[in-house]
Write a protein that holds these residues in place. Structure first.
Motif, PDB file in Angstrom:
ATOM      1  N   ARG A 109       0.696  -1.377   0.070  1.00 50.89           N
ATOM      2  CA  ARG A 109       0.030   0.032   0.134  1.00 50.89           C
ATOM      3  C   ARG A 109       0.947   1.236   0.103  1.00 50.89           C
ATOM      4  O   ARG A 109       0.466   2.234  -0.704  1.00 50.89           O
ATOM      5  N   ALA A 110       1.876   1.316   0.563  1.00 48.64           N
ATOM      6  CA  ALA A 110       2.892   2.348   0.770  1.00 48.64           C
ATOM      7  C   ALA A 110       3.284   2.615  -0.503  1.00 48.64           C
ATOM      8  O   ALA A 110       3.649   3.723  -1.043  1.00 48.64           O
ATOM      9  N   VAL A 111       3.989   1.475  -1.338  1.00 47.14           N
ATOM     10  CA  VAL A 111       4.526   1.545  -2.621  1.00 47.14           C
ATOM     11  C   VAL A 111       3.558   2.327  -3.608  1.00 47.14           C
ATOM     12  O   VAL A 111       3.883   3.093  -4.294  1.00 47.14           O
ATOM     13  N   LEU A 112       2.208   1.682  -3.538  1.00 50.72           N
ATOM     14  CA  LEU A 112       1.179   2.344  -4.366  1.00 50.72           C
ATOM     15  C   LEU A 112       0.967   3.813  -4.013  1.00 50.72           C
ATOM     16  O   LEU A 112       0.717   4.538  -4.915  1.00 50.72           O
ATOM     17  N   ALA A 113       0.961   4.211  -2.887  1.00 48.11           N
ATOM     18  CA  ALA A 113       0.879   5.471  -2.208  1.00 48.11           C
ATOM     19  C   ALA A 113       2.077   6.255  -3.079  1.00 48.11           C
ATOM     20  O   ALA A 113       1.959   7.522  -3.744  1.00 48.11           O
ATOM     21  N   GLN A 169       2.046  10.716   3.069  1.00 49.60           N
ATOM     22  CA  GLN A 169       1.392   9.787   3.791  1.00 49.60           C
ATOM     23  C   GLN A 169       1.958   8.490   3.666  1.00 49.60           C
ATOM     24  O   GLN A 169       1.897   7.940   4.604  1.00 49.60           O
ATOM     25  N   ALA A 170       2.462   8.314   2.387  1.00 50.29           N
ATOM     26  CA  ALA A 170       3.287   7.008   2.215  1.00 50.29           C
ATOM     27  C   ALA A 170       4.471   7.067   3.416  1.00 50.29           C
ATOM     28  O   ALA A 170       4.798   5.888   3.970  1.00 50.29           O
ATOM     29  N   GLY A 222       7.160   4.654   7.984  1.00 55.96           N
ATOM     30  CA  GLY A 222       7.618   5.207   9.181  1.00 55.96           C
ATOM     31  C   GLY A 222       7.279   4.161  10.169  1.00 55.96           C
ATOM     32  O   GLY A 222       8.045   3.682  11.203  1.00 55.96           O
ATOM     33  N   ALA A 223       6.001   4.004  10.291  1.00 50.56           N
ATOM     34  CA  ALA A 223       4.891   3.169  11.296  1.00 50.56           C
ATOM     35  C   ALA A 223       5.562   1.774  11.053  1.00 50.56           C
ATOM     36  O   ALA A 223       6.234   0.835  12.034  1.00 50.56           O
ATOM     37  N   LEU A 224       5.954   1.065  10.039  1.00 50.86           N
ATOM     38  CA  LEU A 224       6.442  -0.263   9.661  1.00 50.86           C
ATOM     39  C   LEU A 224       8.047  -0.225  10.116  1.00 50.86           C
ATOM     40  O   LEU A 224       8.330  -1.282  10.624  1.00 50.86           O
ATOM     41  N   GLY A 233      10.672   7.119  -0.883  1.00 44.73           N
ATOM     42  CA  GLY A 233       9.924   8.169  -0.965  1.00 44.73           C
ATOM     43  C   GLY A 233      10.379   9.724  -0.557  1.00 44.73           C
ATOM     44  O   GLY A 233       9.717  10.377  -1.092  1.00 44.73           O
ATOM     45  N   LEU A 234      11.475   9.884   0.130  1.00 39.77           N
ATOM     46  CA  LEU A 234      11.801  11.046   0.511  1.00 39.77           C
ATOM     47  C   LEU A 234      12.610  11.608  -0.812  1.00 39.77           C
ATOM     48  O   LEU A 234      12.474  12.850  -1.156  1.00 39.77           O
TER      49      LEU A 234
END
Length: 407
Positions: free
Chosen positions: A187-191, A206-207, A212-214, A237-238
């Motif tokens: 889901r993060a990759v999709l975001a 958001q991703a 970060g939570a993971l 992402g960064l």
């Protein structure tokens, strides 16, 4: 003191029987292969008390070994285990589990080697699952369905497909109680992809929070590979956020994340993960040629996506080094090597080599040497090949070089 070894072996034996296979992240890739083989052998014994469950566990271990090593024979063993489960399944739940194993092996084969048709085959495998009785199995089916749709949406790049896949993943994650790590990663990759496509810093942010939570949830002492994968995605992402929003600080933080990911484990613990991190790092900084050569050596010869990407990055670095010292003979030698293996290269490696040929031509032109003709058309063919294989990042690299050539 003498009880410690016995107690440790007891804990390890208990972990082997657990449905949670997170413990395999702590063992070497070689020991993982031993464990997978042991489960396969046990499943085939007449004396095995739970042959279906043992074969199901063997399939998961073979998949994890393939994911970490890139060994396609391990993936073949996972396929055979799934076929065996399909033949021996009794009742709705076992039928669904066999379908899940078949679909997961196809998803992994796509992730490792490309070819979008495998995602269609994985979707077809899920249709054989029927209606399991256990809620957990039904939830797992929804998770795998959402993961397939997410990959298809990323290939299409259409905003509507990305949004639909995101909604599916949210629903599946809710049904799974929010604890499916693979789904949260996907889901993060999709975001990330949606944020890049739409140039939306909010989606990228958001991703980043999800990843970060993971990272926080994945202890380096218990889930080093999960933590490394999440850190690498944080870095990606960064870097994407830096490109979209022009944040120099985000770019620097991204490089720090890549370095942290690489420090989580050694190359021999999970060769493919290590190579993948180096390839992503190479897109952000000039890595030593030795590191890229090692990443290529760990992934070559099996038609792997990460192998082709490592090959392309290593060639690009070698070209840059030769050009920096105006070494035309080195460029000519590299070009000869690429030409010699083009006829025997697998599709993705062929595309990577064609991109390398274009990089050499550009370097030679900048050094005042003649420019070979027809490379614009060849780059178009390389981009089409990469796109058809389901590797858009390689296609984008070919497309980015095309404007520099006159067709």
């Amino acid at each position: 003191m003498f009880e410690f070894g016995r107690d440790l072996r007891k804990l390890f034996a208990q972990a082997r029987e657990s449905e949670d296979l997170g413990w395999v992240e702590l063992i070497s890739v070689d020991l993982l292969q031993v464990e997978a083989r042991r489960e396969s052998i046990d499943a085939g014994r007449v004396s095995c008390p739970q042959p279906f469950e043992t074969e199901h566990r063997a399939a998961a271990l073979w998949r994890d070994h393939a994911r970490r090593s890139g060994a396609l024979d391990s993936l073949d063993r996972a396929d055979r285990a799934a076929d065996s489960l399909t033949r021996t399944a009794v009742g709705e739940d076992q039928t669904a589990l066999a379908a899940l194993d078949a679909a997961l092996a196809l998803i992994l084969r796509f992730d490792l080697c490309g070819e979008p048709d495998r995602l269609q085959q994985a979707m077809a495998a899920l249709t054989r699952a029927g209606r399991p009785r256990r809620h957990r199995i039904a939830s797992d089916l929804a998770v795998v369905h959402a993961r397939i749709k997410a990959r298809q949406a990323r290939l299409s790049g259409l905003v509507t497909d990305l949004m639909d896949a995101s909604a599916l993943m949210d629903a599946a994650l809710h049904g799974a109680g929010g604890d499916d790590v693979e789904l949260r990663m996907d889901r993060a990759v999709l975001a990330l992809d949606a944020g890049v496509v739409q140039c939306d810093a909010r989606l990228l942010d958001q991703a980043g929070r999800d990843l970060g939570a993971l990272v926080e949830a994945a202890s380096p002492d218990h889930r080093p590979l999960t933590r490394a994968r999440a850190l690498a995605l944080c870095g990606a992402g960064l870097s994407a956020l830096a490109a979209v929003a022009g944040h120099a600080e985000a770019h620097a933080q991204g490089r720090t994340m890549f370095d942290a990911a690489a420090d989580q484990f050694t190359p021999d613990h999970s060769p493919l993960d290590w190579a993948a991190i180096q390839v992503v790092r190479a897109g952000e900084e000039a890595l030593p040629l030795m590191i890229l050569s090692q990443a290529e050596a760990l992934t070559q010869g099996q038609g792997l996506v990460i192998g082709a990407l490592a090959r392309e990055r290593r060639i690009a670095r070698e070209v840059a080094l030769a050009e920096a010292v105006r070494n035309l003979p080195a460029l000519e030698l590299l070009e000869q090597r690429l030409r010699a293996r083009l006829a025997h290269a697998q599709p993705l490696d062929w595309a990577a080599d064609q991109i390398g040929m274009a990089a050499i031509a550009l370097a030679r032109r900048r050094l005042g040497d003649a420019q070979p003709s027809g490379l614009g058309l060849i780059l178009s063919e390389a981009a089409v090949t990469a796109q058809e294989m389901g590797v858009p990042v390689l296609a984008q690299r070919a497309e980015s070089l095309k404007p520099r050539f006159v067709a």
